[in-house]
Design an enzyme around this catalytic site. Sequence first.
Site, PDB file in Angstrom:
ATOM      1  N   GLY A   1     -18.094  35.870  -0.391  1.00 51.99           N
ATOM      2  CA  GLY A   1     -17.330  36.560   0.516  1.00 51.99           C
ATOM      3  C   GLY A   1     -17.937  35.674   1.630  1.00 51.99           C
ATOM      4  O   GLY A   1     -17.026  35.269   1.975  1.00 51.99           O
ATOM      5  N   GLU A   2     -19.289  35.554   2.087  1.00 52.18           N
ATOM      6  CA  GLU A   2     -20.035  35.192   3.180  1.00 52.18           C
ATOM      7  C   GLU A   2     -20.210  32.773   3.056  1.00 52.18           C
ATOM      8  O   GLU A   2     -19.400  32.676   3.703  1.00 52.18           O
ATOM      9  CB  GLU A   2     -21.114  34.996   3.637  1.00 52.18           C
ATOM     10  CG  GLU A   2     -22.215  34.834   1.977  1.00 52.18           C
ATOM     11  CD  GLU A   2     -23.737  35.050   1.722  1.00 52.18           C
ATOM     12  OE1 GLU A   2     -24.465  34.555   1.810  1.00 52.18           O
ATOM     13  OE2 GLU A   2     -24.385  36.739   2.197  1.00 52.18           O
ATOM     14  N   ASP A   3     -19.441  33.052   1.301  1.00 54.72           N
ATOM     15  CA  ASP A   3     -19.179  31.848   1.255  1.00 54.72           C
ATOM     16  C   ASP A   3     -17.743  30.756   1.578  1.00 54.72           C
ATOM     17  O   ASP A   3     -17.413  30.101   2.281  1.00 54.72           O
ATOM     18  CB  ASP A   3     -19.331  31.276  -0.143  1.00 54.72           C
ATOM     19  CG  ASP A   3     -20.792  31.607  -1.121  1.00 54.72           C
ATOM     20  OD1 ASP A   3     -21.881  31.582   0.456  1.00 54.72           O
ATOM     21  OD2 ASP A   3     -21.755  30.965  -1.405  1.00 54.72           O
ATOM     22  N   THR A   4     -16.089  32.201   1.212  1.00 58.46           N
ATOM     23  CA  THR A   4     -15.429  30.597   1.112  1.00 58.46           C
ATOM     24  C   THR A   4     -14.055  32.697   1.659  1.00 58.46           C
ATOM     25  O   THR A   4     -13.015  32.117   1.253  1.00 58.46           O
ATOM     26  CB  THR A   4     -15.499  31.177  -0.136  1.00 58.46           C
ATOM     27  OG1 THR A   4     -15.186  32.224  -1.683  1.00 58.46           O
ATOM     28  CG2 THR A   4     -16.274  29.667  -0.597  1.00 58.46           C
ATOM     29  N   ARG A   5     -14.740  33.479   2.161  1.00 57.81           N
ATOM     30  CA  ARG A   5     -13.715  34.344   2.844  1.00 57.81           C
ATOM     31  C   ARG A   5     -12.980  34.431   3.301  1.00 57.81           C
ATOM     32  O   ARG A   5     -11.401  34.386   3.606  1.00 57.81           O
ATOM     33  CB  ARG A   5     -14.077  35.677   2.894  1.00 57.81           C
ATOM     34  CG  ARG A   5     -13.225  36.500   3.474  1.00 57.81           C
ATOM     35  CD  ARG A   5     -13.925  37.684   4.044  1.00 57.81           C
ATOM     36  NE  ARG A   5     -14.920  38.319   3.349  1.00 57.81           N
ATOM     37  CZ  ARG A   5     -14.333  39.258   2.494  1.00 57.81           C
ATOM     38  NH1 ARG A   5     -13.007  39.971   2.350  1.00 57.81           N
ATOM     39  NH2 ARG A   5     -15.597  40.023   1.796  1.00 57.81           N
TER      40      ARG A   5
ATOM     41  N   GLY B   1     -24.530  48.847  -1.260  1.00 59.10           N
ATOM     42  CA  GLY B   1     -25.024  49.605  -2.436  1.00 59.10           C
ATOM     43  C   GLY B   1     -25.078  48.688  -3.939  1.00 59.10           C
ATOM     44  O   GLY B   1     -24.789  47.158  -4.097  1.00 59.10           O
TER      45      GLY B   1
ATOM     46  N   GLU C   1     -18.816  42.064 -11.234  1.00 53.55           N
ATOM     47  CA  GLU C   1     -17.384  41.354 -11.167  1.00 53.55           C
ATOM     48  C   GLU C   1     -17.165  40.534 -12.953  1.00 53.55           C
ATOM     49  O   GLU C   1     -16.536  40.658 -13.432  1.00 53.55           O
ATOM     50  CB  GLU C   1     -17.150  40.682 -10.374  1.00 53.55           C
ATOM     51  CG  GLU C   1     -16.398  41.992  -9.348  1.00 53.55           C
ATOM     52  CD  GLU C   1     -16.386  40.988  -8.156  1.00 53.55           C
ATOM     53  OE1 GLU C   1     -15.426  41.559  -7.025  1.00 53.55           O
ATOM     54  OE2 GLU C   1     -15.590  39.930  -8.134  1.00 53.55           O
TER      55      GLU C   1
END
Length: 1103
Positions: A33-37, A64, A98
């Site tokens: 998320g912090e790279d490409t969201r 978590g 994932e």
Amino acid sequence: MAWMSNQRASSSSSSSSFSPTRWSYDVFLSFRGEDTRNNFTGHLYTALCQRGLNTFMDDELRRGEEIAPTLIKAIQESMASIVVFSENYASSKWCLDELACILDCKESKRQIVLPIFYKVDPSDIRNQRGSFGVALSRHEANFKGNNSSSSMDRVQRWRAALTQAANFSGWHFPDGHESKFIHNIVEEISLQTSNRTYLKVAKYPVGLESRVRDMDELLSLGENDVRMIGIWGLGGIGKTTIAKAVYGSIAHKFEGNCFLANVREMSSMPHGLVELQKTLLSDILGGNRKFKVTSVDQGANTIETRLRNRRVLLVLDDVDHRHQLDNLAGGSNWFGRGSRIIVTTRDKHLLTAHGVNLTYKVKELDFYESSELFSWNSFKRDKPPNDYLKLVGRAVCYTKGLPLALTVLGSHLCGRSIEEWKDALDSYEIIPNKEIQEILKISFNGLEHFQKEVFLDIACFFKGEDKDQIVDILRSCDLFPIISIRVLIDKSLLVVNEHNMLTMHDLLEDMGKEIVRQESPTEPGERSRLWFHEDVYHVLTEQTGSTKVRGILINMPKKNDVSMSAEAFSRMKNLRYLINLNASLTGNVDLPNELRLLNWYRYPLQSLPSNFHPKKLVALKMPSSNITRFGQGSTKLGTLTSMDFSGCDKLEEIPDFTGFPNLEKLFLRECTSLVGIHESVGFLEKLVSLSLQNCSSLTRFPTRIGLKSLKILNMKGCRMLESFPEIEAGTMVLENITLECCENLRNLPSSIYKLKNLQELEVRGCPKLLAFPMKVNPENPSSVSHDYQNSLVFPRLRFLRVGDCNLSECEFLMPFNCGSTLTFLDLSGSSFVSLPEWTSTFGSLEWLILRDCKKLQEIPQLSPCIKGVNTGGCKSLERFSKLSNILEHNSQGSLQYSDLSNCHKLLKSLDLDVEKMASILLSHSQTHQHVPSDGECYEFSIILPGNDIPKWFGHRKQPADPNYCDFNIKFPPNFTGKNTRLAFSAVFGTIDYTLPYDYDDYERYGFHVRVFINGDEIFSFHEHIISPGSDHVWLQYISLSNMRHWKRYWNEEEIMYKCEVRFLPSEPILLKACGVQLVYLDLGGGENFGITIEEIIDENNSI
């Protein structure tokens, strides 16, 4: 009616793999998320959604240690996953979990996985270098502090997942124009997911799994060649369903795939073939791209050039013309290595003409599959209610395993009452279901006119008849039957079975008859063919027949006198076929001269009408008729090929037959008053088969025969015949001679040795035939020839029966050159003392019958192929080498059967009795496995003197009724019968202790044994008992595994839970005791000798 056993696996449940996978999402996005969201992945998500792809993107912050269940569920329910690898991807344990979950789903659910390497080097991910190596080392350090081995395993799983994913084909974006890059990704993912669109296979995929397995073997996806496979069969048999199921299971393994449905229908539309070509190209290559195809030729060229290097899966469904194949899949060279092209069609010849050598003929559903499919459609469950069982059985029998009919009728009867069911089923037997008929008629409508006529003739008159004979009849009607029958077979409208009989599916027969009925629905006399007894009765009694009638089949439901005038048939000037099976027609008969087939059972007149001149008649059949002579017009019939006057007990003479030059078959069986046959019959050059069986008064037969085409000569039961005719040099093709029970036959001519093609010779029961002729030297007829090398004697003989001919020696066999071919030899009732040593030269001999050779003392070494030896009644027999080998070496070899009834001297010399023989055979059965050849049912059977069941039979009884005995066996849990034999034993005698051996009534003497497993009869056999003279014991061993193969649809792994064995003797046999025992095979050399595993439920009458 016995229904499916509880142990039988449900066909529908086993076909669950063909149920649709309902994807919740088209695409799942895995990203850091912090790279490409808020940049690349966000833009990709928007583009996918705009393209109409339902995409899952997690918008929540991840907290978590464990991945959220909602994410796992989303991954599992996504058709494809796009993994966006970025600089900090591996620093997130959630991302790594994932990824591992995504790869698991790729294996278990065949999901698409596409990696994007966003400003990272794929090799860094593959080898865990750079930021990926640092992140994983940090995870390991954290887990080591926890001293958790499971956590360290988790890291190893991540490393393996990264390596695996980095090796997938994907996209690398080091830098540049992101919007164009995203556009290309969306195009590709759109193409791949559209190719995964689920094809609805079948609502109830009963029986589908086994048929898909058959196709998998033909497809052989592990091979890298290009394969075209054809699926062919009757309309409604399930070709498309199978193709869809196969397509859905393997499409993901190809670079491109396309299922072209309804090719026949689409091609018939304007520019239909061009549209099919466009669809093919678009599905495989273009996603939403439109290919410009202006002509069929251009489309074919485009397909060939664009796909020749691409590994594709292509299904062409319902092809009916060569032009379609030529322009959609012209050849294997049109496609890249590893491609598979599947064609479904009703016409096998299309496949042959296009060079499709791998073909799969779809089989009808078996009874159990049919019952289940019908039940799903009619009751929405796999079994019917008990009160509908008989009706369901009737419906299933009517449909004969055709899935279309089962589905249509089941749906039509769904929710209806029992009375409505009965009424509907009654109506289908008269007027077939229209929906089913329209599907079946598609193939019929594509036939040429003369092919339609052949189909209708067979459907109405000739189903179940010999093909060769019907070909002659149809040819006489100018219908080109050879090519027509071939076309009908290729179009799945006709089958020629293993007995050369013409057969077809019952629903096709109904379709043909309905086509004829529609020619004139209200007046049968205006139809081309008549077969229904009410229509026939109407036409003959009301004289409504017309020139349109070309065939009549008279088959009344009960004996019926039909009164008609002479005009009844005379109105039908074009009548080709007249078949009267049982009606007694009264009145004058005026037969049309256009007849090609006249088949009249119990013809009432003494001769055919004097004005009957059937110049085109091919077959004349008048069995059990009052014929005493041939009519004036029926002595010169140049086209006649078959004549049958069997059972005409008033016929005394066969006249000059020179007027029948093309006669091929002449049947005169049971003509008990027939005294003489004209010499001309002996020189009918085209005669192939001649039967005079049981012509018990025949004394005059041609003294010489020069029948150049004769293959079969049956003179069995010609009791007054004294001599066999001399054989002319031209009679060389004769294969089978039967002279059984010719009680006055005194000699055979030496010219019989000219028959080089003779395969079967039966001269049994000719007591006045004391010897075979000596072979005459052809260069000097007055001398006997001893040079057997220059002129072979019976080099192809395989079956020789000369029993009960009072032969005193076997030397006549010495010149026979059939050592490598003879498999059956019967010398019963002969008076020789010893079987010569040279009989062992018959190296292929399997069955040796020596019954009632009362002087026989010794049987030397026999052929190693021997399967059965009958020495019943050989009271002087003392030495039998084969039996000695069994006793000495415990080596049964190939021997499967031995009758030692009344061989008391032999048993005494060998110190052998029932108990000892049974123990030896039991020991052999436990330590040896015999693999039966095709058609074999038992492993060993023996009859010998005795009056008790062997002691190791723990379950035996003396039946209260000497004509019936049964056992009920309960098997232990999870018993499949592997490595287990079933042993039978019976003590029997006869009412008067004399039992004649009668070859003509094989079933009469002996007893039947019937075996039922789980309520279904899977095995039965008849044991033939010969002249026991006193109490005897019969023993037999059968492998349960071999026995179960007799039942066509028996599942090899099916659990056996109960067994019933019935003994049913026929008079004058009396059962005195019976026994049944299960025996384990000792495959490991252990000590389980004699162990039994069954519990006998019926314990009364135990010995």
